[in-house]
Design an enzyme around this catalytic site. Structure first.
Site, PDB file in Angstrom:
ATOM      1  CE1 TYR A 199       9.375 -24.861  -1.444  1.00  0.00           C
ATOM      2  CE2 TYR A 199       9.878 -22.605  -0.808  1.00  0.00           C
ATOM      3  CZ  TYR A 199      10.284 -23.837  -1.282  1.00  0.00           C
ATOM      4  OH  TYR A 199      11.603 -24.036  -1.598  1.00  0.00           O
TER       5      TYR A 199
ATOM      6  CE1 TYR B 111      12.188 -19.057  -0.537  1.00  0.00           C
ATOM      7  CE2 TYR B 111      11.817 -20.404  -2.492  1.00  0.00           C
ATOM      8  CZ  TYR B 111      12.341 -20.241  -1.219  1.00  0.00           C
ATOM      9  OH  TYR B 111      13.029 -21.285  -0.642  1.00  0.00           O
TER      10      TYR B 111
ATOM     11  NE  ARG C  94      17.980 -19.468  -0.904  1.00  0.00           N
ATOM     12  CZ  ARG C  94      18.131 -20.787  -1.082  1.00  0.00           C
ATOM     13  NH1 ARG C  94      17.250 -21.617  -0.599  1.00  0.00           N
ATOM     14  NH2 ARG C  94      19.173 -21.278  -1.724  1.00  0.00           N
TER      15      ARG C  94
ATOM     16  CG  HIS D  49      15.918 -23.376  -4.212  1.00  0.00           C
ATOM     17  ND1 HIS D  49      15.568 -22.049  -4.075  1.00  0.00           N
ATOM     18  CD2 HIS D  49      15.303 -24.031  -3.191  1.00  0.00           C
ATOM     19  CE1 HIS D  49      14.811 -21.904  -3.009  1.00  0.00           C
ATOM     20  NE2 HIS D  49      14.611 -23.087  -2.453  1.00  0.00           N
TER      21      HIS D  49
ATOM     22  CG  HIS E  35      14.268 -27.620  -0.992  1.00  0.00           C
ATOM     23  ND1 HIS E  35      15.193 -27.128  -0.103  1.00  0.00           N
ATOM     24  CD2 HIS E  35      13.481 -26.568  -1.314  1.00  0.00           C
ATOM     25  CE1 HIS E  35      14.979 -25.845   0.115  1.00  0.00           C
ATOM     26  NE2 HIS E  35      13.930 -25.472  -0.617  1.00  0.00           N
TER      27      HIS E  35
HETATM   28 FE   LIG Z   1      13.323 -23.464  -0.842  1.00  0.00          FE
END
Ligand SMILES: [Fe+2]
Length: 243
Positions: free
Chosen positions: A110, A149, A159, A162, A164
């Protein structure tokens, strides 16, 4: 499932029993600290909240919905189209709804100060987009498939890929948040956030479907993700979190 039924019943959305994940999900370590310990108090919206300033159509630019065109160059990764409809429990389209997304880049990183994952940032990818639903309740984004990640919830925690999603509603107090996953992710059985949604059919509604009709030849794959607010086919919704 280590969350007691008694506790679960106190924290789920009364309109969607058994669909939304509990605030306190033992396997999702962060929820142990931030889940409410007392019954929630519903505050009725005031007139200023529902009539106050909100995002309007004029504030959005076309590039807001195309995450591959927000910088001088193109981001790395598999280019994808993500499209779907936002509909109510009676099937009516929710028009003019602000849909926002945020995601990791193709390497699973991110663009955020607290993300210290040892994966490269992409100078051509911010990872945030937004658009308004059209007359059919439809939204459409162009982006790259987010990378998987690690997140430190437990040893060797990763995870599933995905994106959000946020639905703004009429005011910030009505904002709803969920996550979209990709088909056949091998990490589904190991992800406490995905499995915090207890109902198998409800979990399945968080997984987008590959849709050849959305795929653009020689350019991008297409995935469909409809969001249903309320009713038996409701999309599970969550509180904002750190995963
Ligand atoms: Fe996330």
């Amino acid at each position: 499932m280590r969350v007691s039924d008694e506790r679960f019943e106190t924290v789920v959305d009364a309109d969607q029993p058994g669909v939304d994940p509990p605030y306190d999900h033992h396997d999702y370590v962060g929820t142990r600290l931030r889940a409410p310990r007392e019954p929630l108090v519903i505050l009725p919206p005031t007139l200023s909240e529902v009539t106050g300033p909100a995002f309007g159509e004029s504030a959005l630019a076309p590039s807001d919905a195309d995450l591959t065109r927000q910088h001088d160059g193109e981001p790395h990764g598999q280019r994808i189209v993500v499209e779907g409809r936002v509909i109510g429990d009676d099937g009516r389209p929710l028009r003019g709804q602000l849909v926002e997304i945020w995601q990791a880049n193709a390497a699973g990183r991110y663009r955020h100060a607290v993300d210290t994952h040892d994966a490269p940032l992409d100078p051509n990818f911010s990872g945030a987009g937004r658009c308004l639903t059209d007359q059919d309740g439809r939204y459409r984004f162009v982006t790259v498939k987010p990378g998987i990640y690690p997140w430190g919830n437990h040893p060797n925690a990763w995870r599933p890929a995905h994106i959000h999603f946020s639905l703004f509603g009429r005011a910030f107090t009505e904002r709803l948040v969920t996550q979209m996953y990709f088909p056949d992710d091998p990490l589904f059985p190991f992800d406490p956030i995905f499995n915090a949604v207890r109902d198998e059919l409800a979990r399945a509604r968080l997984v987008s479907t590959f849709d050849m009709s959305l795929t653009e030849p020689d350019w991008a794959l297409g995935f469909r993700f409809d969001i249903v607010l309320g009713g038996r086919q409701a999309t599970p919704l969550e509180e904002p979190h750190d995963g």
